[in-house]
Design an enzyme around this catalytic site. Structure first.
Site, mmCIF file in Angstrom:
data_model
loop_
_atom_site.group_PDB
_atom_site.id
_atom_site.type_symbol
_atom_site.label_atom_id
_atom_site.label_comp_id
_atom_site.label_asym_id
_atom_site.label_seq_id
_atom_site.Cartn_x
_atom_site.Cartn_y
_atom_site.Cartn_z
ATOM 1 N N ASP A 9 5.084 52.277 17.987
ATOM 2 C CA ASP A 9 4.889 53.572 18.621
ATOM 3 C C ASP A 9 6.109 53.795 19.518
ATOM 4 O O ASP A 9 6.791 52.838 19.903
ATOM 5 C CB ASP A 9 3.588 53.532 19.426
ATOM 6 C CG ASP A 9 3.396 54.774 20.268
ATOM 7 O OD1 ASP A 9 3.495 55.880 19.716
ATOM 8 O OD2 ASP A 9 3.166 54.630 21.479
ATOM 9 N N ASP A 20 6.639 56.404 22.606
ATOM 10 C CA ASP A 20 6.407 56.574 24.041
ATOM 11 C C ASP A 20 5.439 55.516 24.560
ATOM 12 O O ASP A 20 4.307 55.410 24.079
ATOM 13 C CB ASP A 20 5.818 57.959 24.319
ATOM 14 C CG ASP A 20 6.736 59.092 23.888
ATOM 15 O OD1 ASP A 20 7.323 59.735 24.757
ATOM 16 O OD2 ASP A 20 6.861 59.317 22.667
#
Length: 223
Positions: free
Chosen positions: A14, A16
């Site tokens: 992922d 952020d």
């Protein structure tokens, strides 16, 4: 942990809150929205905990406008415009992850990013940080996004790696749900943008790491 999982042939992150600490720039944009409405800045920790929930959640936090409110869309556009003017002013890789990516590259091993961030913001950020993932899947690249497994499958396909040989690493429940649905090892990180009410230990993860250093240490031992 008593259960062991196969060493990965590819890493998927992922973006952020997992690979890159983007909260400072998103907090700046959130407080610019507040200032535009004559409101005082919110404390950074309060904004940080909502970053993984996206721009709409930050608008709700900043102005108290639910997503269906008539003014929500305009406020979200203002926030994203403020953010998009400089997505990498203060955003940096989490401590230790640069070392991991350098080690992972010798010999070359596959890694990629699967994010619910729109490409208009993800691509300039990755370019500014001089990252070179072998696959980048963003929110608007496919008809579906996480927690659907399709973006993870497509990233694995682009890396020419079977899903079962990938670790997907994230800081949100939907990341673990996507990884499980995709047949990947689901790796939860506790250093990301975790809301106070979230119980990371109850997420359907296979592995948990509280700090970037723990994650890096575990993966480098596998090299």
């Amino acid at each position: 942990m008593s259960v062991s999982y196969p060493a990965p042939r590819a890493l998927l992150f992922d973006l952020d809150g997992t690979l890159v600490d983007t909260a400072p720039d998103l907090a700046r944009a959130t407080n610019e929205l507040r200032a535009h409405h004559g409101l005082a800045p919110l404390p950074y920790p309060q904004i940080r905990s909502q970053v993984s929930n996206g721009g709409s959640a930050l608008v709700t936090l900043a102005l108290g406008l639910a997503s269906e409110h008539v003014d929500h869309a305009a406020a979200r556009a203002f926030l994203l415009d403020a953010y998009g003017r400089d997505v990498a002013s203060q955003s940096r890789l989490f401590d230790g992850l640069e070392r991991l990516l350098e080690a992972w590259a010798v010999p070359p091993r596959g890694w990629g990013i699967v994010t619910n961030k729109p490409r208009a913001y993800a691509a300039p950020l990755i370019e500014a940080l001089q990252l070179m993932p072998g696959a980048l899947l963003c929110a608007d690249d496919l008809p579906v996004k996480k927690p659907a497994p399709e973006p993870l499958w497509e990233a694995a396909r682009r890396l020419s790696i079977a899903p079962a040989e990938c670790w997907y690493i994230g800081d949100h429940l939907r990341d673990m749900e996507a990884a499980r649905s995709a047949g990947m090892t689901a790796v939860a990180v506790g250093y990301g943008y975790i809301a106070e009410e979230d119980d990371i230990g109850r997420w359907p993860a296979d592995l948990w790491f509280e700090t970037p250093q723990e994650l890096v240490g575990a993966l480098i031992r596998e090299l």
